[in-house]
Motif scaffolding. Structure first.
Motif, short mmCIF file in Angstrom:
data_model
loop_
_atom_site.label_atom_id
_atom_site.label_comp_id
_atom_site.label_asym_id
_atom_site.label_seq_id
_atom_site.Cartn_x
_atom_site.Cartn_y
_atom_site.Cartn_z
N GLN A 116 10.39 -20.49 35.37
CA GLN A 116 11.43 -20.56 36.39
C GLN A 116 12.36 -19.36 36.30
OE1 GLN A 116 11.67 -22.44 38.96
NE2 GLN A 116 13.65 -21.63 39.65
N ALA A 117 12.68 -18.94 35.09
CA ALA A 117 13.55 -17.77 34.92
C ALA A 117 12.89 -16.53 35.54
CB ALA A 117 13.82 -17.54 33.43
N LEU A 118 11.61 -16.36 35.34
CA LEU A 118 10.91 -15.22 35.92
C LEU A 118 10.87 -15.32 37.45
CD1 LEU A 118 7.99 -14.76 33.37
CD2 LEU A 118 9.90 -13.19 33.77
N ARG A 119 10.69 -16.54 37.96
CA ARG A 119 10.73 -16.71 39.42
C ARG A 119 12.07 -16.24 39.99
NH1 ARG A 119 8.45 -22.26 38.77
NH2 ARG A 119 6.20 -22.14 39.11
N GLU A 120 13.14 -16.64 39.32
CA GLU A 120 14.47 -16.28 39.81
C GLU A 120 14.70 -14.78 39.71
OE1 GLU A 120 17.23 -18.73 37.68
OE2 GLU A 120 16.36 -20.60 38.43
N ILE A 160 3.79 -15.81 40.94
CA ILE A 160 4.89 -14.91 41.27
C ILE A 160 4.29 -13.58 41.74
CG2 ILE A 160 6.96 -13.77 40.39
CD1 ILE A 160 7.03 -15.95 38.19
N PRO A 161 4.49 -13.21 42.99
CA PRO A 161 3.80 -12.04 43.56
C PRO A 161 4.03 -10.74 42.81
CG PRO A 161 4.82 -13.35 45.29
CD PRO A 161 5.31 -13.91 44.00
N SER A 162 5.22 -10.53 42.27
CA SER A 162 5.53 -9.23 41.66
C SER A 162 5.11 -9.13 40.20
CB SER A 162 7.03 -8.95 41.76
OG SER A 162 7.77 -9.95 41.08
N VAL A 163 4.52 -10.19 39.64
CA VAL A 163 4.11 -10.16 38.24
C VAL A 163 2.80 -9.39 38.06
CG1 VAL A 163 3.15 -11.59 36.38
CG2 VAL A 163 5.32 -12.21 37.41
N LYS A 164 2.80 -8.46 37.13
CA LYS A 164 1.58 -7.76 36.73
C LYS A 164 1.25 -8.17 35.30
CE LYS A 164 -0.68 -3.29 36.06
NZ LYS A 164 -1.96 -3.82 36.56
N LEU A 165 0.06 -8.71 35.10
CA LEU A 165 -0.38 -9.16 33.79
C LEU A 165 -1.26 -8.10 33.14
CD1 LEU A 165 -1.32 -12.80 34.80
CD2 LEU A 165 0.61 -12.16 33.35
N TYR A 166 -1.19 -8.03 31.80
CA TYR A 166 -2.00 -7.09 31.04
C TYR A 166 -2.92 -7.85 30.09
CZ TYR A 166 1.54 -3.93 32.83
OH TYR A 166 2.37 -3.23 33.66
N GLY A 167 -4.16 -7.40 30.00
CA GLY A 167 -5.12 -8.05 29.12
C GLY A 167 -6.09 -8.92 29.89
N ASN A 168 -7.11 -9.38 29.19
CA ASN A 168 -8.12 -10.24 29.79
C ASN A 168 -7.65 -11.68 29.68
OD1 ASN A 168 -10.42 -11.35 30.84
ND2 ASN A 168 -11.73 -10.88 29.09
N VAL A 169 -6.78 -12.08 30.60
CA VAL A 169 -6.12 -13.39 30.50
C VAL A 169 -7.07 -14.54 30.79
CG1 VAL A 169 -3.83 -12.46 30.99
CG2 VAL A 169 -5.28 -13.22 32.88
N ASP A 170 -8.27 -14.26 31.29
CA ASP A 170 -9.23 -15.31 31.58
C ASP A 170 -10.28 -15.47 30.48
OD1 ASP A 170 -8.14 -16.02 34.11
OD2 ASP A 170 -9.03 -14.21 34.96
N ALA A 171 -10.13 -14.74 29.40
CA ALA A 171 -11.10 -14.82 28.31
C ALA A 171 -11.09 -16.21 27.68
CB ALA A 171 -10.80 -13.76 27.25
N ASP A 172 -12.24 -16.62 27.16
CA ASP A 172 -12.35 -17.92 26.53
C ASP A 172 -11.53 -18.00 25.24
OD1 ASP A 172 -14.04 -18.87 28.50
OD2 ASP A 172 -15.86 -18.26 27.43
#
Length: 383
Positions: free
Chosen positions: A370-374, A288-300
């Motif tokens: 899906q809710a976030l996409r909408e 989703i282009p407008s989503v901004k994530l916080y935190g190190n989401v790729d951490a093991d």
């Protein structure tokens, strides 16, 4: 209803938890206050639960576990009972107010406080903690995992830093107890503060603290203990030293049932499933282009938390729409962690937190994505 707010409290619990609480209402009295069957039943319940917590956390013995009402009370007990005027304490910008507010109160009473910054993903570098060590450093007070980002701190490294300085390691495990494996001895933890109502899957009003064998914590409260009634001083032996007044026996009975489920299922198994659900959600929302994530989401290693924003939409608005239009439960706002929100620049917008449970399903995750996409499509006019 889709419940994705387990970092606030576990709404979805093993059915035996409710059953145990109901049974306790008909069986137990006040632990340690007599020799009749109801009080003995209560004492046995409390002790069994203490044993199971000691097993879960790999404590030296059950007496190292003292019960409290929640992690906040446990943290206040540790901070007040171990830190005195003239001491220096190190903490971080990532902490919950259950750590920050007791430490600010101590600072006003003559304690020196250093607050370590995080990187752009909210990650704490242990070397930054080491840089703050002073001759009078009494303790490092730090969360095991962030309730905002899901980032997990390397406690083994941090405990080595504290030990070399002769300082204590006091850990807020509100988000990790029951969610990821904890070995207090191997990790070098002096005090571990936990709550029963999150990933331990127990009732609200339960929690406690592990205190390393040989470490004495001055009690936060004194009063009835069931022993030494003629002494004007509160007992000093653990765990009685930190358990003034009547314990929440009915809640502890429910916590015992939850621990039975966790120990039988295995923390690793629970963590693996919750991580898979979190990663499924992350894969969806990243598209989703407008989503901004916080935190190190790729951490093991992470706890099952994903915090985000949709463009410039106010987090509370997103949360309200998710509930009113989709019956999805999430948490929006500052999450009682003001410094990390200042760090991310989200004081005004807040952020929307999704937190996952062993009991969630892949279908529920897909519905949330899906809710976030909408919502995002409506915001950008692409609906």
């Amino acid at each position: 209803m889709i419940y994705l707010d387990s970092a606030a409290t576990s709404f979805l619990k093993p059915p035996q938890v409710e059953q145990a609480v109901c049974r306790a209402f008909h069986r137990i009295g006040n632990a340690g206050r007599g020799a009749h069957d109801p009080t003995l039943q209560a004492s046995r319940t409390v002790y069994r639960t203490r044993e199971k917590l000691a097993e879960l956390f790999h404590a030296e013995q059950p007496a190292c576990i003292a019960f409290s009402s929640n992690a906040t009370q446990a943290l206040n007990t540790a901070v007040e009972g171990l830190i005195q005027p003239g001491d220096h304490v190190i903490t971080t910008v990532c902490e919950h107010n259950s750590v920050l507010r007791p430490l600010v109160r101590k600072e006003r009473g003559g304690v020196s406080l250093s607050v370590v910054a995080a990187d752009e993903n909210g990650v704490i570098n242990p070397a930054s903690l080491a840089e703050q060590i002073r001759e009078n450093t009494r303790a490092v007070v730090i969360q095991h995992a962030s309730n905002v980002t899901g980032n997990v701190n390397n406690l083994t490294q941090i405990s080595e830093i504290a030990r070399r300085a002769g300082a204590l390691l006091i850990v807020d495990a509100a988000q990790t107890a029951g969610a990821i494996p904890i070995d207090v001895q191997a990790m070098g933890i002096d005090v571990l503060c936990f709550t029963g109502h999150k990933s331990l899957l127990g009732p609200q009003g339960t929690g406690g603290l592990y205190v390393r064998e040989g470490l004495s914590v001055a009690p936060f409260a004194v009063g009835g203990s069931g022993v030494h009634s003629f002494s004007p001083e509160h007992p000093t032996d653990m765990p009685t030293a930190l358990e003034a007044g009547t314990l929440n026996g009915h809640g502890i009975a429910g916590l015992e049932a939850a621990l039975d489920f966790i120990l039988e299922t295995g923390v690793e198994t629970i963590h693996s499933r919750e991580t898979a659900l979190m990663n499924r959600f992350l894969c969806g929302v990243r598209e989703i282009p407008s989503v901004k994530l916080y935190g190190n989401v790729d951490a093991d290693e992470r706890v099952p938390i994903v915090t985000l924003n949709l463009g410039e939409l106010d987090a509370a608005v997103v949360s309200d729409i998710l509930w009113e239009d989709y019956q999805i439960c999430v948490r929006a706002g500052a999450h009682c962690a003001p410094l990390i929100h200042r760090h991310f620049g989200t004081e005004r917008q807040g952020a929307v937190r999704f937190s996952f449970s062993y009991w969630n399903t892949e279908a529920e995750i897909d519905c949330a994505v899906q809710a976030l996409r909408e919502l995002a499509a409506e915001e950008t006019g692409d609906a």
